[in-house]
Design an enzyme around this catalytic site. Structure first.
Site, mmCIF file in Angstrom:
data_model
loop_
_atom_site.group_PDB
_atom_site.id
_atom_site.type_symbol
_atom_site.label_atom_id
_atom_site.label_comp_id
_atom_site.label_asym_id
_atom_site.label_seq_id
_atom_site.Cartn_x
_atom_site.Cartn_y
_atom_site.Cartn_z
ATOM 1 N N ILE A 70 46.392 20.827 -18.495
ATOM 2 C CA ILE A 70 45.193 21.114 -19.116
ATOM 3 C C ILE A 70 44.188 19.915 -19.074
ATOM 4 O O ILE A 70 44.573 18.683 -19.012
ATOM 5 C CB ILE A 70 45.269 21.524 -20.764
ATOM 6 C CG1 ILE A 70 44.196 22.046 -20.975
ATOM 7 C CG2 ILE A 70 46.018 20.361 -21.408
ATOM 8 C CD1 ILE A 70 44.147 22.500 -22.765
ATOM 9 N N ALA A 71 43.247 20.151 -18.385
ATOM 10 C CA ALA A 71 42.026 19.154 -18.170
ATOM 11 C C ALA A 71 40.734 19.685 -18.417
ATOM 12 O O ALA A 71 40.327 20.948 -18.197
ATOM 13 C CB ALA A 71 42.246 18.721 -16.807
ATOM 14 N N GLU A 104 54.671 19.811 -22.743
ATOM 15 C CA GLU A 104 55.008 18.325 -22.825
ATOM 16 C C GLU A 104 53.758 17.560 -22.823
ATOM 17 O O GLU A 104 52.950 17.893 -22.087
ATOM 18 C CB GLU A 104 56.240 17.821 -21.647
ATOM 19 C CG GLU A 104 57.573 18.351 -21.775
ATOM 20 C CD GLU A 104 57.794 19.739 -21.204
ATOM 21 O OE1 GLU A 104 58.682 19.981 -21.559
ATOM 22 O OE2 GLU A 104 57.015 20.329 -20.390
ATOM 23 N N ASN A 109 49.301 9.963 -25.660
ATOM 24 C CA ASN A 109 48.012 10.621 -25.692
ATOM 25 C C ASN A 109 47.649 11.286 -26.874
ATOM 26 O O ASN A 109 48.045 12.547 -27.350
ATOM 27 C CB ASN A 109 48.347 11.927 -24.430
ATOM 28 C CG ASN A 109 46.886 12.628 -24.353
ATOM 29 O OD1 ASN A 109 45.985 12.196 -25.096
ATOM 30 N ND2 ASN A 109 46.843 13.185 -22.876
ATOM 31 N N TYR A 116 46.989 19.857 -30.040
ATOM 32 C CA TYR A 116 48.047 20.374 -29.935
ATOM 33 C C TYR A 116 48.546 20.680 -31.471
ATOM 34 O O TYR A 116 48.889 21.912 -32.017
ATOM 35 C CB TYR A 116 49.153 20.004 -29.240
ATOM 36 C CG TYR A 116 48.832 19.896 -27.618
ATOM 37 C CD1 TYR A 116 47.938 20.894 -27.046
ATOM 38 C CD2 TYR A 116 49.329 18.825 -26.958
ATOM 39 C CE1 TYR A 116 47.674 20.719 -25.767
ATOM 40 C CE2 TYR A 116 48.941 18.822 -25.851
ATOM 41 C CZ TYR A 116 48.097 19.589 -25.140
ATOM 42 O OH TYR A 116 47.759 19.311 -23.840
#
Length: 152
Positions: A70-71, A104, A109, A116
């Protein structure tokens, strides 16, 4: 602003963003494989006026969705776009009737982990030396549908 499934012609934009964001970026061939050859993989892109804002990669493992990447572009962070991409995949998982999602994430981070957790992902395990670039550990995070969500 809309989310759509990535096509091969989207790869150059995705790859440019990937290189700008991640220290150990996926290669262009990795995206080609994920889009055109991996039957379990999909990449969804978030665009605004034909500008790529972000993307999310998933594997549909026939009983769960696993988020592979994801970015969001730097200048669009903290505006809720990662949440939009994540919610899109949660909705996809719900539509398929899946009870679980997983991913993961680097243990360093903290912002991603907080995102999340906001969506009910919980740390289940540590993957030792998971990342190739610096051998950093990763958390395996899992989102199980809560009983009240299942009963809706």
């Amino acid at each position: 602003m809309f989310i759509t499934k990535a096509l091969l012609e989207d790869i150059p934009s995705i790859y440019r963003m990937e290189k700008d964001i991640f220290p150990f970026a996926w290669q262009e061939e990795d995206f080609v494989y994920e889009i055109s050859e991996n039957p379990f993989s999909s990449i969804y892109i978030l665009e605004n006026d034909k500008e790529l804002i972000g993307y999310i990669g998933v594997w549909d493992l026939l009983d769960q969705i696993q988020i592979t990447t994801i970015a969001v572009k730097e200048e669009y962070r903290k505006l809720g776009y990662a949440s939009k991409l994540l919610q899109y995949c949660i909705d996809l998982s719900d539509q398929k009737g899946y009870q679980m999602m997983s991913l993961e994430v680097r243990i360093s981070n903290k912002k991603a982990i907080a995102l999340y957790q906001k969506y009910n992902f919980e740390i289940q395990a540590i993957r030792k030396a998971y990342y190739q670039d610096n051998h950093e550990d990763a958390y395996l995070m899992v989102r199980n549908k809560k009983e009240e969500e299942i009963c809706r």
